[in-house]
Design a protein around this motif. Structure first.
Motif, PDB file in Angstrom:
ATOM      1  N   PHE A 192       0.827  -1.206   0.000  1.00  0.00           N
ATOM      2  CA  PHE A 192       0.000   0.000   0.000  1.00  0.00           C
ATOM      3  C   PHE A 192       0.862   1.257   0.000  1.00  0.00           C
ATOM      4  O   PHE A 192       1.934   1.303   0.620  1.00  0.00           O
ATOM      5  N   ALA A 193       0.378   2.274  -0.689  1.00  0.00           N
ATOM      6  CA  ALA A 193       1.047   3.572  -0.752  1.00  0.00           C
ATOM      7  C   ALA A 193       0.230   4.606   0.017  1.00  0.00           C
ATOM      8  O   ALA A 193      -0.945   4.371   0.350  1.00  0.00           O
ATOM      9  N   ASP A 194       0.858   5.735   0.306  1.00  0.00           N
ATOM     10  CA  ASP A 194       0.172   6.863   0.965  1.00  0.00           C
ATOM     11  C   ASP A 194      -0.539   6.413   2.241  1.00  0.00           C
ATOM     12  O   ASP A 194      -1.677   6.826   2.521  1.00  0.00           O
ATOM     13  N   VAL A 195       0.109   5.573   3.012  1.00  0.00           N
ATOM     14  CA  VAL A 195      -0.498   5.057   4.244  1.00  0.00           C
ATOM     15  C   VAL A 195      -0.554   6.175   5.281  1.00  0.00           C
ATOM     16  O   VAL A 195       0.439   6.871   5.520  1.00  0.00           O
ATOM     17  N   ARG A 196      -1.714   6.350   5.876  1.00  0.00           N
ATOM     18  CA  ARG A 196      -1.872   7.379   6.904  1.00  0.00           C
ATOM     19  C   ARG A 196      -2.744   6.860   8.032  1.00  0.00           C
ATOM     20  O   ARG A 196      -3.374   5.804   7.912  1.00  0.00           O
ATOM     21  N   HIS A 197      -2.773   7.628   9.092  1.00  0.00           N
ATOM     22  CA  HIS A 197      -3.378   7.167  10.338  1.00  0.00           C
ATOM     23  C   HIS A 197      -4.092   8.325  11.008  1.00  0.00           C
ATOM     24  O   HIS A 197      -3.670   9.479  10.911  1.00  0.00           O
ATOM     25  N   ARG A 198      -5.178   7.996  11.692  1.00  0.00           N
ATOM     26  CA  ARG A 198      -5.874   8.990  12.509  1.00  0.00           C
ATOM     27  C   ARG A 198      -6.378   8.316  13.775  1.00  0.00           C
ATOM     28  O   ARG A 198      -6.933   7.206  13.714  1.00  0.00           O
TER      29      ARG A 198
END
Length: 237
Positions: free
Chosen positions: A213-219
Motif C-alpha cells: 500500500f502507498a500513501d499510508v496514513r493514520h488517525r
C-alpha cells in the motif's frame, strides 16, 4: 496467532450478543468512529463497488450502505455464519438486502476477482486474522488501482495514564461483563487480549507499506482507543 476454526467457532457462539458487547468493548463510541470513517469510503456522486471484510453483524456495512450512491453495491464477507445470519436479519429489517450481498468466506483468501472493488474496509476485525499480512495482500489484490483500504481497529492509548486505565478496564472489567452477558467467558478473555496484542501504529503502518500500500496514513479517535488506517493501491504504470 488464532486459527481460523477457533475464530469461526468463537464468533458463531457470541453472535447473538455481539452487538451489545461490541459497544461495551468500545466504551460506546464505535458508532461515531464508523461515521468518521465513512468520509474515506463513500463518494456520494458516483457508483462504487465496496467490500467490507470481516463484516460481522453488519453495523459498518449498514452505515456505508445508507450513505453510498444508489447504484453502488456493497459486499460483506465474514468467516462466521452465525454473525452473517444476524447481519442478514438487520439488512432485511432496514430494506437494504437488495444493496448488500453477504458471503461466508475467509478474508485472507476470498476467491473474489482481481481489481473488483473501489474500497475495501475492515472494522474491528483485522486483529482476528490468522495471517494479517495475507489479509492485507488479499485486499490489495481485490482493489482497483487508486482504490483505498480503510481499517478501523481498537488500540491502547499512548498516553500512559489513559493507557493504564484502559488496560485495567480491558483486563479485569470487560471480561466479567462480557462473560456474564454472553455466557462465554473464554471469548471475552480472548477479545481484550487480541486488542492488547495488536501492533502499535508505527509498526502497523510499516506492515501496510510492506504489503504494497502507498500513501499510508493514520488517525486516532477518542484519545487513541480507536485508530483508522488508510492506504491506497498504487496506480498501474
Amino acid at each position: 496467532m488464532p486459527q481460523t476454526d477457533y475464530i469461526r467457532g468463537l464468533f458463531d457462539t457470541i453472535a447473538g450478543e455481539y452487538d451489545l458487547l461490541n459497544h461495551l468493548l468500545s466504551l460506546g463510541a464505535d458508532r461515531g468512529w464508523r461515521r468518521k470513517a465513512l468520509r474515506e469510503i463513500v463518494e456520494p456522486g458516483r457508483p462504487q463497488q465496496i467490500l467490507d471484510l470481516a463484516c460481522g453483524t453488519g453495523d459498518f456495512s449498514i452505515a456505508i450502505a445508507r450513505k453510498m450512491h444508489p447504484e453502488s453495491q456493497l459486499t460483506g464477507l465474514d468467516l462466521s455464519e452465525g454473525m452473517l445470519a444476524v447481519m442478514q436479519r438487520k439488512l432485511e429489517r432496514r430494506g437494504l438486502d437488495g444493496k448488500v450481498r453477504t458471503i461466508c468466506g475467509d478474508a485472507c483468501a476470498t476467491g473474489l476477482p482481481d481489481a473488483a472493488f473501489d474500497r475495501v474496509t475492515i472494522a474491528f476485525g483485522i486483529r482476528n486474522f490468522p495471517d494479517r499480512e495475507a489479509g492485507l495482500r488479499e485486499a490489495l489484490r481485490l482493489l482497483r488501482p487508486g482504490g483505498k483500504i480503510v481499517i478501523l481497529e481498537l488500540s491502547v492509548p499512548e498516553n500512559p495514564v489513559i493507557g493504564f486505565l484502559y488496560k485495567l478496564y480491558f483486563k479485569h472489567v470487560l471480561p466479567l461483563i462480557g462473560g456474564a452477558v454472553s455466557g462465554d467467558w473464554k471469548a471475552y478473555r480472548y477479545l481484550p487480549a487480541s486488542v492488547l496484542a495488536f501492533p502499535g501504529r508505527k509498526q502497523w503502518m510499516q506492515t501496510m507499506h510492506a504489503c504494497g500500500f502507498a500513501d499510508v496514513r493514520h488517525r486516532a479517535f477518542s484519545l487513541g482507543i480507536c485508530r483508522m488506517y488508510v492506504g491506497t493501491k498504487p496506480s498501474e504504470p
